[in-house]
Design a protein around this motif. Structure first.
Motif, PDB file in Angstrom:
ATOM      1  N   LYS A   1       0.865  -1.219   0.165  1.00  0.00           N
ATOM      2  CA  LYS A   1      -0.017  -0.151  -0.069  1.00  0.00           C
ATOM      3  C   LYS A   1       0.823   1.193   0.020  1.00  0.00           C
ATOM      4  CE  LYS A   1      -3.769   2.696   1.010  1.00  0.00           C
ATOM      5  NZ  LYS A   1      -3.327   3.840   0.854  1.00  0.00           N
ATOM      6  N   THR A   2       0.411   2.184  -0.723  1.00  0.00           N
ATOM      7  CA  THR A   2       1.282   3.636  -0.657  1.00  0.00           C
ATOM      8  C   THR A   2       0.144   4.510  -0.568  1.00  0.00           C
ATOM      9  OG1 THR A   2       0.799   4.033  -3.189  1.00  0.00           O
ATOM     10  CG2 THR A   2       2.890   3.014  -2.409  1.00  0.00           C
ATOM     11  N   THR A   3       0.680   5.720   0.183  1.00  0.00           N
ATOM     12  CA  THR A   3      -0.162   6.834   0.319  1.00  0.00           C
ATOM     13  C   THR A   3       0.700   7.974  -0.401  1.00  0.00           C
ATOM     14  OG1 THR A   3      -1.319   5.843   2.329  1.00  0.00           O
ATOM     15  CG2 THR A   3      -1.723   8.243   1.881  1.00  0.00           C
ATOM     16  N   ILE A   4      -0.052   8.691  -1.315  1.00  0.00           N
ATOM     17  CA  ILE A   4       0.833   9.738  -1.977  1.00  0.00           C
ATOM     18  C   ILE A   4       0.278  11.039  -1.421  1.00  0.00           C
ATOM     19  CG2 ILE A   4       1.678  10.783  -4.115  1.00  0.00           C
ATOM     20  CD1 ILE A   4       1.678   7.864  -5.204  1.00  0.00           C
TER      21      ILE A   4
ATOM     22  N   ARG B   1      -3.412   1.976  -3.292  1.00  0.00           N
ATOM     23  CA  ARG B   1      -3.004   3.521  -3.613  1.00  0.00           C
ATOM     24  C   ARG B   1      -4.019   4.480  -3.108  1.00  0.00           C
ATOM     25  NH1 ARG B   1      -0.789   6.163  -8.881  1.00  0.00           N
ATOM     26  NH2 ARG B   1      -2.980   7.442  -8.817  1.00  0.00           N
ATOM     27  N   SER B   2      -3.656   5.585  -2.244  1.00  0.00           N
ATOM     28  CA  SER B   2      -4.405   6.649  -1.922  1.00  0.00           C
ATOM     29  C   SER B   2      -3.785   7.952  -2.327  1.00  0.00           C
ATOM     30  CB  SER B   2      -4.655   6.686  -0.227  1.00  0.00           C
ATOM     31  OG  SER B   2      -5.486   5.422  -0.043  1.00  0.00           O
ATOM     32  N   THR B   3      -4.194   9.047  -2.981  1.00  0.00           N
ATOM     33  CA  THR B   3      -3.631  10.013  -3.242  1.00  0.00           C
ATOM     34  C   THR B   3      -4.366  11.382  -2.906  1.00  0.00           C
ATOM     35  OG1 THR B   3      -2.881   8.743  -5.122  1.00  0.00           O
ATOM     36  CG2 THR B   3      -2.386  10.927  -5.191  1.00  0.00           C
ATOM     37  N   PRO B   4      -4.228  11.644  -1.653  1.00  0.00           N
ATOM     38  CA  PRO B   4      -4.946  12.820  -1.021  1.00  0.00           C
ATOM     39  C   PRO B   4      -4.220  14.100  -1.425  1.00  0.00           C
ATOM     40  CG  PRO B   4      -3.853  11.806   0.692  1.00  0.00           C
ATOM     41  CD  PRO B   4      -3.584  10.818  -0.645  1.00  0.00           C
TER      42      PRO B   4
END
Length: 127
Positions: free
Chosen positions: A76-79, A105-108
């Motif tokens: 999992k990545t959070t960018i 992935r989440s990209t807030p």
């Protein structure tokens, strides 16, 4: 969770003495937010968003390798990207680092970071 230890690599920048680059817990590594900073100079690699994204992932790659893992084990990545930047750039670089079996992935989008940082990436991977 049976084991837990802080981990730091000499091949990636450390953002603060207040927290480690990563924490290893059992067979997982949790990497703290990692911006596009050149570890040799301690400076942002460039004011260019794409170059910062690529450097962030290069720093993560170094931390993972030094901890006994690699990019193929990222789950999992959070960018976190400064609002106004382009998701297409993120997708382009993401495919370079994860050509097969990309992680979740989440990209807030966030308010500006200090010092010209346009992106900060954290991830969870297996060891």
């Amino acid at each position: 969770m049976n084991t837990r230890r802080n981990f730091n690599s000499l091949r990636a920048p450390r953002m603060s003495d207040a927290f480690p680059q990563a924490v290893i817990a059992d067979n997982l590594i949790f990497i703290s937010g990692t911006p596009g900073i050149d570890h040799t100079t301690g400076q942002i690699i460039s004011s260019d968003f794409e170059q910062q994204v690529r450097q962030s992932f290069s720093n993560i790659k170094a931390i993972l390798e030094d901890a006994g893992s690699d990019m193929s084990k990222v789950i999992k990545t959070t960018i976190f990207m400064v609002a106004g930047n382009d998701f297409a750039v993120i997708n382009k670089v993401y495919v370079e680092f994860f050509p097969k079996n990309a992680p979740a992935r989440s990209t807030p989008q966030v308010m500006p970071f200090p010092a010209g940082i346009l992106v900060s990436i954290e991830c969870i991977a297996q060891i």
